[in-house]
Design a protein around this motif. Sequence first.
Motif, PDB file in Angstrom:
ATOM      1  N   SER A   1     -33.712  10.012   3.948  1.00 33.27           N
ATOM      2  CA  SER A   1     -32.855   9.004   3.309  1.00 33.27           C
ATOM      3  C   SER A   1     -31.376   9.369   3.424  1.00 33.27           C
ATOM      4  CB  SER A   1     -33.245   8.836   1.837  1.00 33.27           C
ATOM      5  OG  SER A   1     -34.529   8.289   1.717  1.00 33.27           O
ATOM      6  N   SER A   2     -31.035  10.610   3.096  1.00 34.53           N
ATOM      7  CA  SER A   2     -29.625  11.027   3.152  1.00 34.53           C
ATOM      8  C   SER A   2     -29.138  11.115   4.595  1.00 34.53           C
ATOM      9  CB  SER A   2     -29.443  12.372   2.435  1.00 34.53           C
ATOM     10  OG  SER A   2     -30.305  13.354   2.998  1.00 34.53           O
ATOM     11  N   TRP A   3     -29.990  11.567   5.516  1.00 36.70           N
ATOM     12  CA  TRP A   3     -29.601  11.653   6.933  1.00 36.70           C
ATOM     13  C   TRP A   3     -29.322  10.262   7.497  1.00 36.70           C
ATOM     14  CZ3 TRP A   3     -33.310  13.068  11.527  1.00 36.70           C
ATOM     15  CH2 TRP A   3     -32.545  13.281  12.684  1.00 36.70           C
ATOM     16  N   THR A   4     -30.150   9.305   7.145  1.00 38.14           N
ATOM     17  CA  THR A   4     -29.940   7.930   7.621  1.00 38.14           C
ATOM     18  C   THR A   4     -28.649   7.363   7.053  1.00 38.14           C
ATOM     19  OG1 THR A   4     -32.338   7.588   7.768  1.00 38.14           O
ATOM     20  CG2 THR A   4     -30.947   5.625   7.731  1.00 38.14           C
ATOM     21  N   ALA A   5     -28.348   7.686   5.788  1.00 38.02           N
ATOM     22  CA  ALA A   5     -27.140   7.168   5.158  1.00 38.02           C
ATOM     23  C   ALA A   5     -25.875   7.728   5.803  1.00 38.02           C
ATOM     24  CB  ALA A   5     -27.146   7.498   3.670  1.00 38.02           C
ATOM     25  N   THR A   6     -25.928   8.968   6.256  1.00 37.67           N
ATOM     26  CA  THR A   6     -24.732   9.603   6.821  1.00 37.67           C
ATOM     27  C   THR A   6     -24.607   9.418   8.331  1.00 37.67           C
ATOM     28  OG1 THR A   6     -25.939  11.702   6.975  1.00 37.67           O
ATOM     29  CG2 THR A   6     -24.632  11.326   4.992  1.00 37.67           C
ATOM     30  N   ALA A   7     -25.705   9.539   9.069  1.00 35.23           N
ATOM     31  CA  ALA A   7     -25.659   9.484  10.534  1.00 35.23           C
ATOM     32  C   ALA A   7     -25.931   8.092  11.085  1.00 35.23           C
ATOM     33  CB  ALA A   7     -26.653  10.480  11.129  1.00 35.23           C
ATOM     34  N   GLY A   8     -26.559   7.238  10.297  1.00 36.69           N
ATOM     35  CA  GLY A   8     -26.895   5.903  10.778  1.00 36.69           C
ATOM     36  C   GLY A   8     -28.295   5.861  11.364  1.00 36.69           C
ATOM     37  N   PRO A   9     -29.012   4.749  11.183  1.00 32.28           N
ATOM     38  CA  PRO A   9     -30.399   4.665  11.664  1.00 32.28           C
ATOM     39  C   PRO A   9     -30.553   4.798  13.172  1.00 32.28           C
ATOM     40  CG  PRO A   9     -29.592   2.522  10.893  1.00 32.28           C
ATOM     41  CD  PRO A   9     -28.585   3.534  10.487  1.00 32.28           C
ATOM     42  N   ALA A  10     -29.567   4.353  13.958  1.00 33.57           N
ATOM     43  CA  ALA A  10     -29.696   4.438  15.412  1.00 33.57           C
ATOM     44  C   ALA A  10     -29.828   5.890  15.862  1.00 33.57           C
ATOM     45  CB  ALA A  10     -28.500   3.773  16.092  1.00 33.57           C
ATOM     46  N   HIS A  11     -28.960   6.763  15.340  1.00 28.04           N
ATOM     47  CA  HIS A  11     -29.009   8.177  15.722  1.00 28.04           C
ATOM     48  C   HIS A  11     -30.307   8.822  15.251  1.00 28.04           C
ATOM     49  CE1 HIS A  11     -27.733  12.334  16.361  1.00 28.04           C
ATOM     50  NE2 HIS A  11     -28.107  12.585  15.109  1.00 28.04           N
ATOM     51  N   VAL A  12     -30.680   8.586  13.997  1.00 29.98           N
ATOM     52  CA  VAL A  12     -31.864   9.219  13.420  1.00 29.98           C
ATOM     53  C   VAL A  12     -33.115   8.870  14.217  1.00 29.98           C
ATOM     54  CG1 VAL A  12     -33.383   9.273  11.402  1.00 29.98           C
ATOM     55  CG2 VAL A  12     -30.896   9.361  11.101  1.00 29.98           C
ATOM     56  N   PHE A  13     -33.284   7.578  14.522  1.00 30.74           N
ATOM     57  CA  PHE A  13     -34.525   7.160  15.156  1.00 30.74           C
ATOM     58  C   PHE A  13     -34.499   7.327  16.672  1.00 30.74           C
ATOM     59  CE2 PHE A  13     -34.789   5.424  10.929  1.00 30.74           C
ATOM     60  CZ  PHE A  13     -36.086   5.774  10.592  1.00 30.74           C
ATOM     61  N   ASP A  14     -33.320   7.542  17.248  1.00 31.00           N
ATOM     62  CA  ASP A  14     -33.270   7.998  18.638  1.00 31.00           C
ATOM     63  C   ASP A  14     -33.831   9.414  18.753  1.00 31.00           C
ATOM     64  OD1 ASP A  14     -32.221   5.686  19.645  1.00 31.00           O
ATOM     65  OD2 ASP A  14     -30.167   6.427  19.846  1.00 31.00           O
ATOM     66  N   VAL A  15     -33.494  10.255  17.782  1.00 29.82           N
ATOM     67  CA  VAL A  15     -34.016  11.621  17.773  1.00 29.82           C
ATOM     68  C   VAL A  15     -35.529  11.608  17.600  1.00 29.82           C
ATOM     69  CG1 VAL A  15     -34.016  13.815  16.531  1.00 29.82           C
ATOM     70  CG2 VAL A  15     -31.857  12.609  16.920  1.00 29.82           C
ATOM     71  N   PHE A  16     -36.005  10.839  16.611  1.00 25.89           N
ATOM     72  CA  PHE A  16     -37.448  10.759  16.373  1.00 25.89           C
ATOM     73  C   PHE A  16     -38.181  10.206  17.593  1.00 25.89           C
ATOM     74  CE2 PHE A  16     -36.788  10.343  11.507  1.00 25.89           C
ATOM     75  CZ  PHE A  16     -36.885  11.717  11.360  1.00 25.89           C
ATOM     76  N   GLY A  17     -37.608   9.169  18.207  1.00 31.00           N
ATOM     77  CA  GLY A  17     -38.260   8.532  19.348  1.00 31.00           C
ATOM     78  C   GLY A  17     -38.327   9.436  20.565  1.00 31.00           C
ATOM     79  N   GLY A  18     -37.245  10.161  20.829  1.00 30.29           N
ATOM     80  CA  GLY A  18     -37.239  11.066  21.973  1.00 30.29           C
ATOM     81  C   GLY A  18     -38.269  12.167  21.820  1.00 30.29           C
ATOM     82  N   ALA A  19     -38.379  12.733  20.627  1.00 30.70           N
ATOM     83  CA  ALA A  19     -39.369  13.777  20.383  1.00 30.70           C
ATOM     84  C   ALA A  19     -40.791  13.229  20.521  1.00 30.70           C
ATOM     85  CB  ALA A  19     -39.163  14.379  18.991  1.00 30.70           C
ATOM     86  N   ALA A  20     -41.003  11.981  20.070  1.00 36.44           N
ATOM     87  CA  ALA A  20     -42.331  11.363  20.171  1.00 36.44           C
ATOM     88  C   ALA A  20     -42.764  11.228  21.632  1.00 36.44           C
ATOM     89  CB  ALA A  20     -42.339  10.003  19.481  1.00 36.44           C
ATOM     90  N   CYS A  21     -41.854  10.732  22.476  1.00 33.79           N
ATOM     91  CA  CYS A  21     -42.187  10.570  23.900  1.00 33.79           C
ATOM     92  C   CYS A  21     -42.478  11.912  24.565  1.00 33.79           C
ATOM     93  CB  CYS A  21     -41.045   9.864  24.623  1.00 33.79           C
ATOM     94  SG  CYS A  21     -40.858   8.109  24.187  1.00 33.79           S
ATOM     95  N   GLY A  22     -41.683  12.920  24.230  1.00 29.74           N
ATOM     96  CA  GLY A  22     -41.889  14.236  24.816  1.00 29.74           C
ATOM     97  C   GLY A  22     -43.225  14.841  24.430  1.00 29.74           C
TER      98      GLY A  22
END
Length: 547
Positions: free
Chosen positions: A490-511
């Motif tokens: 929650s706090s990471w999304t509020a500070t970094a923005g959802p695009a950055h947060v879920f780009d990180v999650f998505g890249g790790a998922a594909c790998g």
Amino acid sequence: MGFLGILETKVTDVPGTVQLDEHCFSATGQHAAHPKHDTGKNSHIVLSPQPANDPNDPLNWHPLKKLSITMIVGLGSCIYAAAYGHLFDAGTVVLAETFDRPIPDIVKTSGYQLLAAGAIGPLVAACARKWGKRPVFIMSSLFGLVGSIVGSTTNSYSGLLAARLIQGLSMPAYESIVGSMVGDMYFVHQRGLFISVIGFVLAVVANLAPAVCGPITFNLGWKYLFYLCIPITAVQTILLVLFAPETQYRRVAPVPSVTSDADDSGSDSAEEKWARVRDVETSSDPQLMAPAKKSMWQEMAIFSGTYSEENFVQLLIAPFAVCMNLVVLWTVLLSGYLTATYVAQAYVLAQIFAAPPYLLNASGIGYLFFGPFIGGTLASILFALSMDPLIKFCSWRNRGVYEPEYRLIPLVGGLLVGAGLFGWGALVQDGASVYATAALHGLVMFGVVTANDSLYTYTLDAFRSVSSEIFVASAMVKNFIFFAFSYFVSSWTATAGPAHVFDVFGGAACGLVATGLAVFFCGKRYRAYWATNNLLEKLHIQGHGEW
């Protein structure tokens, strides 16, 4: 090399590899064996595991009896494993205002619930292995009922947290040992359908819960969620006590495994094992004769005996010890991570969509979960219709030999998790249409369900002897990851923005999904290696196979 490039091994008896299609016996030299077969259009399918000559063997139960038990336990999974964790996903902002707490504190009530579920998982597994699944399911249902009653009577944040913790104690049985219950009652060629049903319950119904709970929270108040849980959990508990007997069973004779090389020594090996099966089932020795069918009252006994002679401490450490198997560890981490990425979306959904430019209330936020509900439903239907026919086809092309790695083919759908996360984060960052975000949320869930069903069925067939422990380890890891995410997403999304947060999650998922190629091609060789270098045996932890 086997069909689709699965690497062969010189070991002639690899656990998990079985002769599935009798039409291909002539090609593999397995003429002499006479195992039991399915009936009707599947009469050419060799039953694996082989049922005992005992009417009390769950494999021999009437299909309607198996289905009723699956439905009753599945209802418990709907309530305790799926709905409980998501009661407040849509109403997070409402509860934050009610208790005058920041949103992360409300999210943590779900996090601590999952922490309780993860912590008690090994105890649940040990008790189920020692005394059977039935008493564990009943006790879990009672915890769920008590937790709902506590939640319906509280008016404080601490009381809400206590209710959620008690509810958490009901979760691990219905999200972990339920998977091995499928292996207790169904044969290899039937499991894909029923694992997809369990996957549907655990992942898809979890999305229906917020869609229903959001409007209830907005129109009636959050306490009504607990009010509704009480009668539903009470009915499920009664059905469980009256109509769901113990599915755990001690087998007498081993199930033969074969290799697709099937040389003469492999043929002799298979015939010798089938001979032992026939000797047991046709013996005139009274001690080996089939016992009488249990009465209804005998079946409904809460405790039906002891199913393991192992030390209880050994049983407690088993869910941790199985992760010494590298393929098991890979399965546990991949399944846990993919599911956690979806949970991360659920954690921040109210935070994002209650704020500008969306300004949705609890009802509107709840309706957003129809996207993943539809996506997960489509994935479950596709998996149920295609998985068992797919492994039959692959086995036929592989000269009748079934390899558990064929279950990993749908894992490619896990790449949709990454694609969906990339798109979802970008769209909510730009304030795009709620319909578009819901569609991508559904794409994520489609990938999660497809990948997890693939991993669950693979685990059940490749490492059946420790499948209960693997499912518990998987649930435990997932819940610990969920708890960790509740602290920072929650706090990471509020500070970094959802695009950055879920780009990180998505890249790790594909790998992580891409690593499945190594397991698919080399999995049989690793199963053969593990069979002769089993580290669990060095710890004196027994495998509890299908016999």
